[in-house]
Design a protein around this motif. Structure first.
Motif, PDB file in Angstrom:
ATOM      1  N   PRO A 218       0.787  -1.121  -0.105  1.00  7.34           N
ATOM      2  CA  PRO A 218       0.048   0.063  -0.108  1.00  7.34           C
ATOM      3  C   PRO A 218       0.844   1.341  -0.143  1.00  7.34           C
ATOM      4  CG  PRO A 218      -0.084  -1.122   2.044  1.00  7.34           C
ATOM      5  CD  PRO A 218       0.573  -2.082   1.162  1.00  7.34           C
ATOM      6  N   THR A 219       2.228   1.330   0.424  1.00  5.63           N
ATOM      7  CA  THR A 219       2.982   2.547   0.385  1.00  5.63           C
ATOM      8  C   THR A 219       3.842   2.629  -0.773  1.00  5.63           C
ATOM      9  OG1 THR A 219       5.006   1.460   1.583  1.00  5.63           O
ATOM     10  CG2 THR A 219       2.961   2.472   2.896  1.00  5.63           C
ATOM     11  N   GLY A 220       3.579   1.766  -1.674  1.00  4.43           N
ATOM     12  CA  GLY A 220       4.384   1.591  -3.175  1.00  4.43           C
ATOM     13  C   GLY A 220       5.724   1.370  -2.894  1.00  4.43           C
ATOM     14  N   LEU A 221       6.334   0.886  -2.182  1.00  3.36           N
ATOM     15  CA  LEU A 221       7.759   0.647  -2.046  1.00  3.36           C
ATOM     16  C   LEU A 221       8.378  -0.054  -3.267  1.00  3.36           C
ATOM     17  CD1 LEU A 221       8.348  -0.340   1.596  1.00  3.36           C
ATOM     18  CD2 LEU A 221       9.046   1.642   0.358  1.00  3.36           C
ATOM     19  N   THR A 222       7.530  -0.969  -4.014  1.00  8.13           N
ATOM     20  CA  THR A 222       7.958  -1.627  -5.136  1.00  8.13           C
ATOM     21  C   THR A 222       8.524  -0.475  -6.362  1.00  8.13           C
ATOM     22  OG1 THR A 222       6.738  -3.354  -4.631  1.00  8.13           O
ATOM     23  CG2 THR A 222       7.336  -3.286  -7.135  1.00  8.13           C
ATOM     24  N   LEU A 226      12.431   0.162  -7.514  1.00 13.37           N
ATOM     25  CA  LEU A 226      12.676  -0.088  -8.902  1.00 13.37           C
ATOM     26  C   LEU A 226      13.211   1.285  -9.555  1.00 13.37           C
ATOM     27  CD1 LEU A 226       9.799  -2.294 -10.149  1.00 13.37           C
ATOM     28  CD2 LEU A 226      12.078  -3.037  -9.689  1.00 13.37           C
ATOM     29  N   ALA A 227      12.642   2.374  -9.353  1.00 15.67           N
ATOM     30  CA  ALA A 227      13.231   3.533  -9.854  1.00 15.67           C
ATOM     31  C   ALA A 227      14.465   3.916  -9.345  1.00 15.67           C
ATOM     32  CB  ALA A 227      12.219   4.768  -9.362  1.00 15.67           C
ATOM     33  N   ALA A 228      14.743   3.567  -7.901  1.00 18.62           N
ATOM     34  CA  ALA A 228      16.169   3.697  -7.553  1.00 18.62           C
ATOM     35  C   ALA A 228      17.151   2.878  -7.843  1.00 18.62           C
ATOM     36  CB  ALA A 228      16.215   3.629  -5.829  1.00 18.62           C
ATOM     37  N   LEU A 229      16.809   1.674  -8.275  1.00 14.70           N
ATOM     38  CA  LEU A 229      17.703   0.755  -8.820  1.00 14.70           C
ATOM     39  C   LEU A 229      18.079   0.976 -10.540  1.00 14.70           C
ATOM     40  CD1 LEU A 229      16.293  -2.789  -7.732  1.00 14.70           C
ATOM     41  CD2 LEU A 229      18.320  -1.466  -6.884  1.00 14.70           C
ATOM     42  N   LEU A 242       4.978  -9.604  -6.993  1.00 18.11           N
ATOM     43  CA  LEU A 242       3.880  -8.590  -6.856  1.00 18.11           C
ATOM     44  C   LEU A 242       2.665  -9.467  -6.037  1.00 18.11           C
ATOM     45  CD1 LEU A 242       3.345  -6.959 -10.188  1.00 18.11           C
ATOM     46  CD2 LEU A 242       4.811  -6.263  -8.247  1.00 18.11           C
ATOM     47  N   GLY A 243       2.163  -9.178  -4.986  1.00 16.15           N
ATOM     48  CA  GLY A 243       1.113 -10.006  -4.153  1.00 16.15           C
ATOM     49  C   GLY A 243      -0.345 -10.006  -4.704  1.00 16.15           C
ATOM     50  N   PRO A 251       1.652   1.089 -12.331  1.00 23.55           N
ATOM     51  CA  PRO A 251       2.153   0.452 -13.412  1.00 23.55           C
ATOM     52  C   PRO A 251       3.914   0.350 -13.178  1.00 23.55           C
ATOM     53  CG  PRO A 251       1.911   2.913 -13.912  1.00 23.55           C
ATOM     54  CD  PRO A 251       1.434   2.558 -12.561  1.00 23.55           C
ATOM     55  N   ILE A 252       4.345  -0.826 -12.805  1.00 28.86           N
ATOM     56  CA  ILE A 252       5.757  -0.826 -12.393  1.00 28.86           C
ATOM     57  C   ILE A 252       6.322  -1.548 -13.649  1.00 28.86           C
ATOM     58  CG2 ILE A 252       5.425  -1.033 -10.026  1.00 28.86           C
ATOM     59  CD1 ILE A 252       6.075  -4.133 -11.652  1.00 28.86           C
ATOM     60  N   GLU A 253       5.674  -2.015 -14.752  1.00 28.11           N
ATOM     61  CA  GLU A 253       6.334  -2.579 -15.764  1.00 28.11           C
ATOM     62  C   GLU A 253       7.078  -1.815 -16.569  1.00 28.11           C
ATOM     63  OE1 GLU A 253       2.968  -2.918 -14.727  1.00 28.11           O
ATOM     64  OE2 GLU A 253       2.580  -5.100 -14.714  1.00 28.11           O
TER      65      GLU A 253
END
Length: 343
Positions: A218-222, A226-229, A242-243, A251-253
């Motif tokens: 819920p806090t959008g850590l994914t 990914l943006a940091a990596l 992804l759970g 959209p993390i794709e």
């Protein structure tokens, strides 16, 4: 850190016959402070109890994604009302919520003489019950003055035998292992093609990193990780979990594609995937305890104040190589470089 609690299971079964039902009052869904960890351990207990011949049912509130997931796992789900208890030969009510249950449900359970058990992570001293299990590293003696039996600390962490059996594999993983796990029928496991030209070494000697931030994140850590990596451009072999409650509108794709990451949605079993990692990135909830039990190298990032306290306790006891009390992109990248020197 041991990881089973037969005492708790046996207490739930006190005086329970095969015609009796053990109820679980639990919620799950994409909501701050909730996610899917509570439901995961109730599902685990429910399956084990049914295997022992005891009927079970879940009493769940109005979060449709959590209810749908519980039913997809073969669970009987009912509304959390006193009628559900009265219409069935109820013997035990297990409450696993980050907040207090409905007063009328509690009153009905007490009036019917049900054994009342709590799975609690927050140390709510006002809980009055027959049994409380708090496997948090923050649990302390005397935390529950109104409880007959209190099972406290990580030694009571609930984990099924098939996951504990992974411990030897996790600690002695062969270098040739490939991340992967069976998926639910409606799950999708899809390698994402790289978005920019790359020539990974052959054989691939890049550190294998798996990131997972709970059932719904819920806090959008994914996305933040990914943006940091992507910006740090570290040479990693990355798998993103992804759970079941992860929002499709998040959209993390594109980021995953840019990082040539493998994306796995709602795996049937998470831990076999984690066991094939050189490093796991996770929050400070259930997955952190699982990784610690299995001896996995983990970088934990808190998504709540309570998780920050949990991570601090793990660090203080030397049970965690690194952890962040809150998201900080600069600190995250520096910490990652430190614990992955080959990156």
């Amino acid at each position: 850190m041991t990881t089973s609690s037969p005492e708790f299971r046996d207490l739930l079964l006190e005086g329970t016959g095969t015609a009796d039902t053990i109820f679980f009052r639990v919620d799950a869904g994409r909501a701050p402070g909730l996610s899917y960890g509570h439901l995961s351990r109730c599902l685990m207990l429910s399956r084990e109890l049914r295997q022992r011949g005891t009927d079970t049912a879940l009493l769940m509130g109005g979060l449709p994604d959590g209810v749908a997931y519980a039913r997809s796992q073969g669970e009987r789900v009912l509304p959390p009302t006193p009628d559900a208890l009265r219409r069935t030969s109820a013997r035990t009510l297990v409450i696993d919520l980050p907040y207090d249950p409905e007063p009328d449900l509690l009153e009905a359970a007490r009036s019917a003489g049900l054994l009342l058990a709590y799975l609690d992570d927050t140390g709510r001293s006002h809980i009055a019950a027959d049994v409380v299990l708090n496997s948090s590293i923050l649990a302390t003696p005397g935390m529950y003055p109104l409880v007959r039996t209190a099972l406290l600390g990580p030694k009571h962490f609930l984990m099924p035998p098939e996951d504990m059996a992974l411990s030897r594999r996790c600690r002695g993983r062969a270098a040739s292992s490939v991340p992967g796990a069976p998926a639910m029928p409606d799950s999708q496991s899809s390698p994402v093609r790289p978005g920019r030209p790359s020539s990974p070494p052959s054989p691939d000697t890049r550190p294998r990193v798996v990131l997972t931030f709970g059932g719904s994140d819920p806090t959008g850590l994914t996305g933040k990780v990914l943006a940091a990596l992507e910006k740090a451009a570290l040479p990693l072999s990355l798998t993103v979990i992804l759970g079941p409650g992860f929002a499709a509108e998040n959209p993390i794709e594109p980021l995953a594609e840019s990082l040539a990451a493998t994306v796995i949605r709602a795996p049937e079993r998470l831990l076999p995937i984690l066991c094939d990692a050189d490093l796991v990135l996770c929050a400070g909830g259930r997955t952190l305890y699982e990784c610690t039990a299995l001896g996995l190298t983990t970088l934990a990032i808190a998504s709540t104040d309570n998780e920050a306290a949990v991570i601090a306790a793990f660090l203080a006891r030397g049970m965690l190589p690194a952890g962040l009390a809150a998201w900080d992109v600069g600190l995250f990248v520096r910490t990652l470089r430190r614990i992955l020197p080959s990156a």
